[in-house]
Design a protein around this motif. Structure first.
Motif, PDB file in Angstrom:
ATOM      1  N   LYS A 169      36.399  29.059 112.065  1.00 31.17           N
ATOM      2  CA  LYS A 169      36.348  28.051 113.125  1.00 31.17           C
ATOM      3  C   LYS A 169      36.487  26.663 112.512  1.00 31.17           C
ATOM      4  O   LYS A 169      35.896  26.364 111.470  1.00 31.17           O
ATOM      5  N   ILE A 170      37.263  25.801 113.139  1.00 28.29           N
ATOM      6  CA  ILE A 170      37.464  24.441 112.651  1.00 28.29           C
ATOM      7  C   ILE A 170      36.159  23.663 112.799  1.00 28.29           C
ATOM      8  O   ILE A 170      35.519  23.714 113.842  1.00 28.29           O
ATOM      9  N   THR A 171      35.793  22.948 111.753  1.00 29.87           N
ATOM     10  CA  THR A 171      34.554  22.182 111.807  1.00 29.87           C
ATOM     11  C   THR A 171      34.797  20.684 111.935  1.00 29.87           C
ATOM     12  O   THR A 171      33.902  19.953 112.319  1.00 29.87           O
ATOM     13  N   GLN A 172      35.987  20.230 111.600  1.00 25.18           N
ATOM     14  CA  GLN A 172      36.259  18.808 111.744  1.00 25.18           C
ATOM     15  C   GLN A 172      37.730  18.551 111.992  1.00 25.18           C
ATOM     16  O   GLN A 172      38.588  19.330 111.603  1.00 25.18           O
ATOM     17  N   VAL A 173      37.996  17.435 112.678  1.00 24.78           N
ATOM     18  CA  VAL A 173      39.364  17.005 112.955  1.00 24.78           C
ATOM     19  C   VAL A 173      39.517  15.608 112.367  1.00 24.78           C
ATOM     20  O   VAL A 173      38.730  14.710 112.660  1.00 24.78           O
ATOM     21  N   LEU A 174      40.506  15.437 111.503  1.00 26.20           N
ATOM     22  CA  LEU A 174      40.780  14.139 110.884  1.00 26.20           C
ATOM     23  C   LEU A 174      42.058  13.558 111.480  1.00 26.20           C
ATOM     24  O   LEU A 174      42.935  14.291 111.904  1.00 26.20           O
ATOM     25  N   GLN A 175      42.150  12.239 111.479  1.00 23.42           N
ATOM     26  CA  GLN A 175      43.359  11.574 111.954  1.00 23.42           C
ATOM     27  C   GLN A 175      43.849  10.622 110.869  1.00 23.42           C
ATOM     28  O   GLN A 175      43.068   9.847 110.340  1.00 23.42           O
ATOM     29  N   THR A 176      45.134  10.695 110.567  1.00 27.45           N
ATOM     30  CA  THR A 176      45.703   9.750 109.606  1.00 27.45           C
ATOM     31  C   THR A 176      45.825   8.391 110.294  1.00 27.45           C
ATOM     32  O   THR A 176      45.887   8.311 111.527  1.00 27.45           O
ATOM     33  N   PRO A 177      45.888   7.313 109.528  1.00 26.64           N
ATOM     34  CA  PRO A 177      46.049   5.977 110.133  1.00 26.64           C
ATOM     35  C   PRO A 177      47.296   5.867 111.011  1.00 26.64           C
ATOM     36  O   PRO A 177      47.254   5.254 112.072  1.00 26.64           O
ATOM     37  N   SER A 178      48.405   6.492 110.593  1.00 22.45           N
ATOM     38  CA  SER A 178      49.632   6.413 111.402  1.00 22.45           C
ATOM     39  C   SER A 178      49.461   7.164 112.726  1.00 22.45           C
ATOM     40  O   SER A 178      50.003   6.752 113.752  1.00 22.45           O
ATOM     41  N   PHE A 179      48.698   8.255 112.720  1.00 23.67           N
ATOM     42  CA  PHE A 179      48.434   8.992 113.952  1.00 23.67           C
ATOM     43  C   PHE A 179      47.575   8.140 114.886  1.00 23.67           C
ATOM     44  O   PHE A 179      47.861   8.029 116.075  1.00 23.67           O
ATOM     45  N   LYS A 180      46.526   7.527 114.348  1.00 32.58           N
ATOM     46  CA  LYS A 180      45.649   6.673 115.166  1.00 32.58           C
ATOM     47  C   LYS A 180      46.442   5.542 115.812  1.00 32.58           C
ATOM     48  O   LYS A 180      46.227   5.203 116.979  1.00 32.58           O
ATOM     49  N   LYS A 181      47.369   4.978 115.045  1.00 30.63           N
ATOM     50  CA  LYS A 181      48.193   3.875 115.536  1.00 30.63           C
ATOM     51  C   LYS A 181      49.070   4.335 116.712  1.00 30.63           C
ATOM     52  O   LYS A 181      49.206   3.634 117.713  1.00 30.63           O
ATOM     53  N   MET A 200      48.516  14.400 111.897  1.00 36.93           N
ATOM     54  CA  MET A 200      49.296  13.528 111.030  1.00 36.93           C
ATOM     55  C   MET A 200      50.350  12.688 111.738  1.00 36.93           C
ATOM     56  O   MET A 200      50.626  11.570 111.330  1.00 36.93           O
ATOM     57  N   ALA A 201      50.977  13.227 112.773  1.00 36.86           N
ATOM     58  CA  ALA A 201      52.071  12.488 113.404  1.00 36.86           C
ATOM     59  C   ALA A 201      52.218  12.916 114.850  1.00 36.86           C
ATOM     60  O   ALA A 201      51.842  14.020 115.230  1.00 36.86           O
ATOM     61  N   LEU A 202      52.804  12.025 115.634  1.00 33.45           N
ATOM     62  CA  LEU A 202      53.002  12.271 117.055  1.00 33.45           C
ATOM     63  C   LEU A 202      54.279  11.568 117.475  1.00 33.45           C
ATOM     64  O   LEU A 202      54.503  10.427 117.105  1.00 33.45           O
ATOM     65  N   GLY A 203      55.130  12.245 118.233  1.00 37.27           N
ATOM     66  CA  GLY A 203      56.331  11.584 118.710  1.00 37.27           C
ATOM     67  C   GLY A 203      57.340  12.548 119.285  1.00 37.27           C
ATOM     68  O   GLY A 203      57.137  13.755 119.274  1.00 37.27           O
ATOM     69  N   SER A 204      58.427  11.985 119.799  1.00 38.28           N
ATOM     70  CA  SER A 204      59.509  12.812 120.310  1.00 38.28           C
ATOM     71  C   SER A 204      60.294  13.371 119.122  1.00 38.28           C
ATOM     72  O   SER A 204      60.082  12.970 117.978  1.00 38.28           O
ATOM     73  N   HIS A 205      61.210  14.269 119.395  1.00 35.92           N
ATOM     74  CA  HIS A 205      61.945  14.940 118.315  1.00 35.92           C
ATOM     75  C   HIS A 205      62.795  13.968 117.512  1.00 35.92           C
ATOM     76  O   HIS A 205      62.974  14.127 116.313  1.00 35.92           O
ATOM     77  N   GLU A 206      63.287  12.931 118.172  1.00 41.05           N
ATOM     78  CA  GLU A 206      64.184  11.987 117.514  1.00 41.05           C
ATOM     79  C   GLU A 206      63.494  11.325 116.310  1.00 41.05           C
ATOM     80  O   GLU A 206      62.465  10.682 116.449  1.00 41.05           O
TER      81      GLU A 206
END
Length: 96
Positions: free
Chosen positions: A3-15, A80-86
């Motif tokens: 079971k996952i115990t923590q979720v981390l976000q990279t600075p670029s993801f937070k942005k 780590m990242a979020l966005g459209s496919h482009e």
């Protein structure tokens, strides 16, 4: 599977998340909860992106990619990242 115990976000993801509207954040939260339940939902990439898994989901009726890593040993989901496919993969390569 552990079971996952923590979720981390990279600075670029937070942005990227800061720029989202409320409805988009709800769609993202739903996708993260799904990954929290089953971190192997995303596709494992190959080659120089082998550290990356990508989960596709709908945000405002548009397919959105959520890049993350998951390690069994540490039981951590790193967003780590979020966005459209482009340019998604090109941008990930330039960051990592």
């Amino acid at each position: 599977m552990a079971k996952i115990t923590q979720v981390l976000q990279t600075p670029s993801f937070k942005k990227a998340v800061k720029k989202l509207h409320q409805k988009q954040k709800k769609d993202l939260d739903k996708a993260v909860k799904e990954l929290f339940e089953d971190p192997l939902l995303g596709d494992q990439k190959k080659g120089d992106l082998s550290f990356l898994r990508v989960y596709k989901f709908k945000m405002n009726k548009q397919t959105t990619l959520l890049g993350y890593s998951y390690q069994d040993e540490t039981v951590t989901l790193e967003l780590m990242a979020l966005g459209s496919h482009e340019n998604f993969y090109r941008d990930i390569k330039s960051i990592y």
